[in-house]
Design a protein around this motif. Structure first.
Motif, PDB file in Angstrom:
ATOM      1  N   ALA A   1      32.316  65.391  72.159  1.00 43.06           N
ATOM      2  CA  ALA A   1      31.662  66.282  73.123  1.00 43.06           C
ATOM      3  C   ALA A   1      30.214  66.514  72.688  1.00 43.06           C
ATOM      4  O   ALA A   1      29.288  66.505  73.494  1.00 43.06           O
ATOM      5  CB  ALA A   1      32.416  67.598  73.203  1.00 43.06           C
ATOM      6  N   ARG A   2      30.026  66.703  71.405  1.00 44.84           N
ATOM      7  CA  ARG A   2      28.688  66.960  70.852  1.00 44.84           C
ATOM      8  C   ARG A   2      27.785  65.736  71.064  1.00 44.84           C
ATOM      9  O   ARG A   2      26.659  65.853  71.533  1.00 44.84           O
ATOM     10  CB  ARG A   2      28.831  67.288  69.372  1.00 44.84           C
ATOM     11  CG  ARG A   2      27.594  67.881  68.750  1.00 44.84           C
ATOM     12  CD  ARG A   2      27.874  68.276  67.311  1.00 44.84           C
ATOM     13  NE  ARG A   2      28.857  69.344  67.199  1.00 44.84           N
ATOM     14  CZ  ARG A   2      29.858  69.371  66.289  1.00 44.84           C
ATOM     15  NH1 ARG A   2      30.037  68.377  65.431  1.00 44.84           N
ATOM     16  NH2 ARG A   2      30.697  70.389  66.263  1.00 44.84           N
ATOM     17  N   HIS A   3      28.338  64.568  70.711  1.00 50.66           N
ATOM     18  CA  HIS A   3      27.546  63.340  70.917  1.00 50.66           C
ATOM     19  C   HIS A   3      27.132  63.212  72.381  1.00 50.66           C
ATOM     20  O   HIS A   3      26.009  62.857  72.695  1.00 50.66           O
ATOM     21  CB  HIS A   3      28.353  62.083  70.559  1.00 50.66           C
ATOM     22  CG  HIS A   3      28.670  61.947  69.100  1.00 50.66           C
ATOM     23  ND1 HIS A   3      27.800  62.311  68.117  1.00 50.66           N
ATOM     24  CD2 HIS A   3      29.771  61.449  68.469  1.00 50.66           C
ATOM     25  CE1 HIS A   3      28.350  62.058  66.923  1.00 50.66           C
ATOM     26  NE2 HIS A   3      29.551  61.534  67.117  1.00 50.66           N
ATOM     27  N   MET A   4      28.087  63.490  73.244  1.00 49.69           N
ATOM     28  CA  MET A   4      27.820  63.352  74.679  1.00 49.69           C
ATOM     29  C   MET A   4      26.700  64.300  75.112  1.00 49.69           C
ATOM     30  O   MET A   4      25.775  63.920  75.834  1.00 49.69           O
ATOM     31  CB  MET A   4      29.104  63.649  75.470  1.00 49.69           C
ATOM     32  CG  MET A   4      28.943  63.660  76.966  1.00 49.69           C
ATOM     33  SD  MET A   4      28.463  62.041  77.600  1.00 49.69           S
ATOM     34  CE  MET A   4      30.076  61.272  77.754  1.00 49.69           C
ATOM     35  N   ALA A   5      26.791  65.548  74.654  1.00 50.91           N
ATOM     36  CA  ALA A   5      25.780  66.537  75.038  1.00 50.91           C
ATOM     37  C   ALA A   5      24.406  66.087  74.534  1.00 50.91           C
ATOM     38  O   ALA A   5      23.399  66.152  75.258  1.00 50.91           O
ATOM     39  CB  ALA A   5      26.140  67.898  74.462  1.00 50.91           C
ATOM     40  N   ILE A   6      24.369  65.606  73.319  1.00 49.03           N
ATOM     41  CA  ILE A   6      23.094  65.180  72.729  1.00 49.03           C
ATOM     42  C   ILE A   6      22.535  63.973  73.499  1.00 49.03           C
ATOM     43  O   ILE A   6      21.357  63.913  73.843  1.00 49.03           O
ATOM     44  CB  ILE A   6      23.281  64.849  71.225  1.00 49.03           C
ATOM     45  CG1 ILE A   6      23.518  66.155  70.470  1.00 49.03           C
ATOM     46  CG2 ILE A   6      22.089  64.087  70.670  1.00 49.03           C
ATOM     47  CD1 ILE A   6      23.893  65.994  69.018  1.00 49.03           C
ATOM     48  N   TYR A   7      23.437  63.051  73.803  1.00 50.27           N
ATOM     49  CA  TYR A   7      23.014  61.869  74.559  1.00 50.27           C
ATOM     50  C   TYR A   7      22.408  62.279  75.907  1.00 50.27           C
ATOM     51  O   TYR A   7      21.337  61.815  76.301  1.00 50.27           O
ATOM     52  CB  TYR A   7      24.221  60.949  74.769  1.00 50.27           C
ATOM     53  CG  TYR A   7      23.926  59.753  75.639  1.00 50.27           C
ATOM     54  CD1 TYR A   7      23.220  58.671  75.129  1.00 50.27           C
ATOM     55  CD2 TYR A   7      24.362  59.705  76.965  1.00 50.27           C
ATOM     56  CE1 TYR A   7      22.934  57.579  75.921  1.00 50.27           C
ATOM     57  CE2 TYR A   7      24.085  58.624  77.763  1.00 50.27           C
ATOM     58  CZ  TYR A   7      23.371  57.561  77.240  1.00 50.27           C
ATOM     59  OH  TYR A   7      23.081  56.480  78.039  1.00 50.27           O
ATOM     60  N   LEU A   8      23.095  63.178  76.593  1.00 50.59           N
ATOM     61  CA  LEU A   8      22.598  63.608  77.905  1.00 50.59           C
ATOM     62  C   LEU A   8      21.238  64.315  77.771  1.00 50.59           C
ATOM     63  O   LEU A   8      20.367  64.158  78.622  1.00 50.59           O
ATOM     64  CB  LEU A   8      23.615  64.520  78.598  1.00 50.59           C
ATOM     65  CG  LEU A   8      24.857  63.781  79.119  1.00 50.59           C
ATOM     66  CD1 LEU A   8      25.905  64.781  79.617  1.00 50.59           C
ATOM     67  CD2 LEU A   8      24.488  62.800  80.240  1.00 50.59           C
TER      68      LEU A   8
END
Ligand code: ADP
Ligand code: MG
Length: 465
Positions: free
Chosen positions: A404-411
Motif C-alpha cells: 500500500a505504501r509503495h503504491m501511494a508513493i508511486y502515485l
C-alpha cells in the motif's frame, strides 16, 4: 480590429516557434498591400529564416529574385514590418542555395535554431539566439538555483570546471532559456570564442546532410573547432546510431581539448532512452544539474517580471491566482498571462480575477485535473487498503501494508510534480532513495501483476484522475 490591437499581438513575446505564424500574418498584410498577383509571383516564394527582435532574415530562391524583391518591394516589406514587428529595424534576404535546407527549416519550426560565431564563414549559420532568453530575464528560485549557478559559472571561468554541464528537467522549465543566456553572456565576455548552439535534431540533420553531400570532413571541423558547444534536447538523439557515434566522438574531442560542452535533456543521462551506454555514462561525467518543477514563489516571481517586461499592469491577486493554478510549466504560465493581457487590451477592459477565470476557463480546467496533492493520495490509498494514514506512513513492515505504501508513493510521483525528497518528507521523513525504491518496485511489477494495475486504476478513479 483596430490598428492598435493589431500592433499589440506582436508585443506579446515572440517565441521561435511563433515566428512562422508571425510571418504568415505579415504575409497577409503584404498581399493586401501589393495585390495578389504581385504577391504570388514575388513575395509568396520568400520564406522566413529568423527574426531576433531587430533583424528579420528572409530567404529567396536565387540572387535574381533577391535583387528584384529588394529593389521593387523592399520598402513595402520594411514598412509593414515596422508597423507589425516591435523592434524591427533591418531586413535582410539570403539566398537559398540548397533547397533541402529550407525544407528542413520550415518543416521544423519548433526546433530552435543554431548560432555560431564563425568569422570565416558568416553565411554558414544565420540563425540567432532568442533576445529574450538572457540571464537578466531569468528568475532564480529554489527549483532552478543549481542550474542557474552552474550556467553562470560556465560563463565566468576561463577553463571548463565541469565538463560537460548537463542540464535536465521537464518541458518548459527553462533549459533552452539558460543555454541561450550562456550564449549571450559568453559572446559578450569572450568575443573571440566560437560558440555553437544547436538542437540535437538539427545536429542529426546536419550530420546526415553532410553524409549525403559527402562533406563529413567539414562537418567534423565545424563542430570540433567550437570553444563552446551547446546541444539542446539531446533526448532526441536516441536510436540513431551513426549520429550518436559522431556525437560521441565530437564530444570527446572537445572535452579532451578543454573546450566547454553544455547539454540539455528532459531526463538525466542515465534515464535517456535508446542512447548507448558509453555515451550515457560520458554525459554524466561533469556536472549534472536538474531543474525541478516550479514552486509557487518562482511562478509568482516570473509573472511579476513578465508583467514588467510587457509594460503593463496586472492586479496582484490575478498574478497570485495564476501562480497558484497554472502549475504545469512556465511556458504555459506565460501563455496564460499573455492571453489575459491580450484579451483585456482587445476588449478595452480592466483585468480582474473574474475576467481572468473566464478567459482561461479551458486551461484552468486541464490544470485542475492534474492537481492532486500528496495528502489526497495518502488518504485515498489508506482507505482503499483499509489502513489509516498514520499506518501508511509508519515504518511497519508488514507485507500488505508495504505494498500500500509503495503504491501511494508511486502515485505521488506520477500524479504530482513533487520531488523524491518532498515525497519522502510526507512519508515519515523517508530518505529519497527509499522513495525511489518504492517507485521502481511498483513500476517493475505493474506489467506482470494485473491485480496491482487494477488497484491502481480504482484508486485513480477515486482521485478523479
Ligand atoms: P525548456 O527548454 O526547458 O522546455 P524554455 O527554456 O523554452 O523551456 O522555457 C519556456 C519559457 O519559460 C520561455 O519563454 C522562458 O523564457 C520561460 N522561462 C523558463 N524559466 C524561466 C525563469 N526562471 N525565469 C523567467 N522565464 C523563464
Ligand atoms: Mg527547450
Amino acid at each position: 480590429m483596430n490598428n492598435q490591437n493589431e500592433d499589440y499581438e506582436f508585443q506579446v513575446f515572440i517565441h521561435p516557434s511563433q515566428v512562422h505564424n508571425l510571418w504568415q500574418s505579415i504575409n497577409e498584410k503584404l498581399k493586401k498591400s501589393v495585390g495578389s498577383k504581385v504577391y504570388d509571383s514575388w513575395l509568396k516564394p520568400l520564406d522566413i529564416v529568423t527574426y531576433d527582435g531587430k533583424k528579420l532574415i528572409l530567404s529567396a530562391p536565387n540572387r535574381f529574385f533577391k535583387d528584384r524583391v529588394l529593389s521593387q518591394y523592399g520598402r513595402e516589406i520594411e514598412l509593414i514590418c515596422k508597423k507589425n514587428l516591435p523592434g524591427f529595424s533591418e531586413l535582410d534576404i539570403i539566398i537559398q542555395e540548397e533547397p533541402d535546407v529550407a525544407i528542413q527549416d520550415s518543416s521544423t519550426p519548433n526546433t530552435t535554431s543554431i548560432v555560431i560565431k564563425d568569422e570565416e564563414n558568416p553565411e554558414d549559420f544565420t540563425h540567432q539566439l532568442d533576445r529574450r532568453f538572457t540571464f537578466d530575464n531569468f528568475i532564480v528560485g529554489k527549483p532552478n538555483e543549481l542550474a542557474y549557478a552552474a550556467a553562470m559559472r560556465v560563463c565566468e571561468s576561463t577553463s571548463p570546471g565541469f565538463n560537460p554541464l548537463f542540464l535536465y528537467g521537464g518541458v518548459g522549465l527553462g533549459k533552452t532559456h539558460l543555454m541561450h543566456a550562456i550564449g549571450w553572456r559568453i559572446s559578450e565576455l569572450h568575443k573571440d570564442k566560437k560558440i555553437i548552439y544547436m538542437s540535437a535534431e538539427k545536429f542529426m540533420y546536419e550530420f546526415i546532410k553532410s553524409i549525403r553531400y559527402k562533406d563529413t570532413v567539414s562537418f567534423k571541423e565545424k563542430f570540433r573547432s567550437a570553444n563552446i558547444l551547446m546541444i539542446d534536447d539531446v533526448q532526441f538523439i536516441g536510436g540513431k546510431d551513426s549520429t550518436q557515434e559522431e556525437f560521441f566522438h565530437t564530444f570527446n574531442e572537445l572535452i579532451d581539448n578543454n573546450h566547454q560542452v553544455i547539454i540539455s535533456a528532459d531526463k538525466s543521462p542515465s534515464d535517456l532512452e535508446n542512447v548507448q551506454e558509453r555515451l550515457k555514462s560520458r554525459l554524466g561525467w561533469g556536472l549534472v544539474a536538474d531543474i525541478h518543477p516550479t514552486t509557487f514563489e518562482l511562478r509568482l516571481g516570473i509573472l511579476e517580471s513578465k508583467v514588467d517586461m510587457l509594460k503593463t499592469q496586472v492586479p496582484q491577486e490575478v498574478l497570485q491566482f495564476l501562480a497558484e493554478k497554472i502549475i504545469s510549466n512556465i511556458r504555459e504560465l506565460e501563455g496564460a498571462l499573455n492571453r489575459v493581457v491580450a484579451h483585456a487590451s482587445l476588449v478595452g477592459r480592466k483585468i480582474t480575477l473574474d475576467t481572468t477565470q473566464n478567459v482561461l476557463r479551458d486551461l484552468l480546467k486541464s490544470n485542475e485535473r492534474r492537481m492532486v496533492t500528496i495528502d489526497d493520495i495518502q488518504s485515498k490509498v489508506a482507505d482503499f487498503y483499509h489502513y489509516t494514514v498514520a499506518e501508511l506512513i509508519s515504518s511497519r513492515r508488514q507485507q500488505r501494508l508495504m505494498y500500500a505504501r509503495h503504491m501511494a508513493i508511486y502515485l505521488c510521483k506520477i500524479l504530482t510534480s513533487k520531488s523524491y525528497v518532498d515525497i519522502g518528507k510526507k512519508f515519515g521523513d523517508r530518505d529519497h532513495t527509499t522513495i525511489m525504491h518504492s517507485v521502481k518496485k511498483i513500476e517493475s511489477e505493474l506489467y506482470a501483476r494485473p491485480d496491482l494495475r487494477e488497484d491502481m486504476d480504482l484508486i485513480k478513479r477515486k482521485l478523479h484522475v
